[in-house]
Motif scaffolding. Structure first.
Motif, short mmCIF file in Angstrom:
data_model
loop_
_atom_site.label_atom_id
_atom_site.label_comp_id
_atom_site.label_asym_id
_atom_site.label_seq_id
_atom_site.Cartn_x
_atom_site.Cartn_y
_atom_site.Cartn_z
N CYS A 154 1.17 -0.97 -0.14
CA CYS A 154 -0.17 0.32 -0.13
C CYS A 154 0.81 0.95 0.33
N VAL A 155 1.79 1.59 -1.17
CA VAL A 155 2.43 2.58 -0.99
C VAL A 155 3.24 3.03 -2.31
N ALA A 156 2.78 4.01 -3.56
CA ALA A 156 2.97 4.37 -4.23
C ALA A 156 3.46 5.98 -4.68
N TRP A 157 3.67 6.51 -5.79
CA TRP A 157 4.62 7.06 -6.21
C TRP A 157 3.24 8.23 -7.59
N PHE A 158 3.19 9.09 -6.89
CA PHE A 158 2.55 10.11 -8.30
C PHE A 158 3.51 11.27 -8.57
N ARG A 159 3.09 11.56 -9.65
CA ARG A 159 3.94 12.99 -9.97
C ARG A 159 2.52 13.63 -10.68
N GLN A 160 2.40 15.23 -10.31
CA GLN A 160 1.54 16.48 -10.88
C GLN A 160 2.24 17.24 -10.97
N VAL A 161 1.71 17.90 -12.85
CA VAL A 161 2.74 19.21 -13.27
C VAL A 161 1.60 20.38 -12.92
N ALA A 193 2.68 8.05 -0.95
CA ALA A 193 1.45 7.94 -0.80
C ALA A 193 1.82 6.39 0.11
N ALA A 194 0.89 6.69 1.06
CA ALA A 194 0.72 5.15 1.82
C ALA A 194 -0.38 5.46 2.71
N GLY A 195 -0.97 3.84 3.46
CA GLY A 195 -2.17 4.05 4.14
C GLY A 195 -3.49 4.05 3.40
N CYS A 196 -3.80 2.86 2.96
CA CYS A 196 -4.92 2.47 1.88
C CYS A 196 -5.79 2.54 3.28
N ARG A 197 -6.85 3.65 2.22
CA ARG A 197 -8.58 3.85 3.11
C ARG A 197 -9.34 2.75 2.02
N GLN A 198 -9.35 2.86 1.08
CA GLN A 198 -10.48 1.66 0.65
C GLN A 198 -9.61 1.25 -0.29
N ALA A 199 -9.94 0.01 -1.46
CA ALA A 199 -9.60 -0.92 -2.16
C ALA A 199 -9.54 -0.27 -3.39
N GLY A 200 -8.94 -0.92 -4.36
CA GLY A 200 -8.64 0.07 -6.00
C GLY A 200 -7.32 -0.02 -5.99
N ALA A 201 -7.33 0.24 -7.55
CA ALA A 201 -6.06 0.41 -8.37
C ALA A 201 -4.98 1.16 -7.84
N ALA A 247 4.07 4.96 -9.76
CA ALA A 247 4.56 3.63 -9.76
C ALA A 247 3.64 3.11 -8.03
N GLY A 248 3.54 1.84 -7.40
CA GLY A 248 3.11 1.17 -6.37
C GLY A 248 2.95 -0.23 -6.49
N PHE A 249 3.12 -0.50 -5.51
CA PHE A 249 2.53 -1.57 -4.82
C PHE A 249 1.00 -2.52 -4.67
N THR A 250 0.71 -3.13 -5.06
CA THR A 250 -0.30 -4.27 -4.71
C THR A 250 -0.01 -5.98 -4.10
N TRP A 251 -0.77 -6.20 -3.86
CA TRP A 251 -0.88 -7.87 -3.06
C TRP A 251 0.04 -8.38 -4.70
N ARG A 252 -0.25 -7.93 -6.24
CA ARG A 252 -0.08 -8.75 -7.33
C ARG A 252 1.34 -8.08 -7.59
N PRO A 309 4.10 -5.03 -7.70
CA PRO A 309 4.52 -3.37 -8.14
C PRO A 309 3.77 -3.22 -9.64
N GLY A 310 3.33 -2.23 -10.02
CA GLY A 310 2.42 -1.86 -11.01
C GLY A 310 3.05 -0.20 -11.78
N TYR A 311 3.17 -0.16 -13.20
CA TYR A 311 3.73 0.75 -13.54
C TYR A 311 3.05 1.65 -14.54
N VAL A 312 2.91 3.24 -14.66
CA VAL A 312 2.08 3.44 -15.43
C VAL A 312 3.31 3.42 -16.99
N ASP A 313 2.48 3.25 -18.28
CA ASP A 313 2.41 3.18 -19.67
C ASP A 313 4.07 3.16 -19.75
N SER A 314 4.00 4.67 -19.57
CA SER A 314 5.09 6.16 -19.81
C SER A 314 6.69 6.06 -19.17
N VAL A 315 6.37 4.79 -18.03
CA VAL A 315 8.28 4.82 -17.53
C VAL A 315 7.93 3.33 -17.35
#
Length: 123
Positions: free
Chosen positions: A33-40, A95-103, A49-54, A56-62
């Protein structure tokens, strides 16, 4: 008190590398339940990029350039960014601390956010 503290941002030329770190204080570290986001400016926050039970996952561009990892003993999550491109320029948030299930890339999934670290890539 929960705090997420990012570091490692900076200015690099295209093709360069940076390693971002995020230390999580005051929260039991949940490895899936941790992830990285970015914003312009003027845009929404994008999941990078982020972790789930499956795993790591990544946005296609990275994919193939960025790697997310963690050290549970240090309550720290990392983002290794290689072959940086000007379009990677953004403020990066942990980002950390899951409050809801989701992607992993859904920003509503997380309760806690850091203040961000700026990454600027010049051509």
């Amino acid at each position: 008190q929960v705090r997420l503290v990012e570091s490692g941002g900076g200015s690099v030329q295209a093709g360069g590398s940076l390693r971002l770190s995020c230390v999580v204080y005051g929260l039991t570290f949940e490895s899936d339940c941790v992830a990285w986001f970015r914003q312009v400016p003027g845009s929404g926050r994008e999941g990078v990029a982020g972790f789930t039970w499956r795993g790591p996952g990544y946005v296609d561009s990275v994919k193939g350039r960025f790697t997310i990892s963690q050290d549970s003993a240090k309550n720290t999550v990392y983002l290794q960014m290689n072959n940086l491109k000007p379009e990677d320029t953004a403020k990066y948030y942990c980002a950390a601390g899951c409050r809801q299930a989701g992607a992993w890339a859904w920003n509503g999934r997380y309760s806690y956010w850091g203040l961000g670290t700026q990454v600027t890539v010049s051509s």
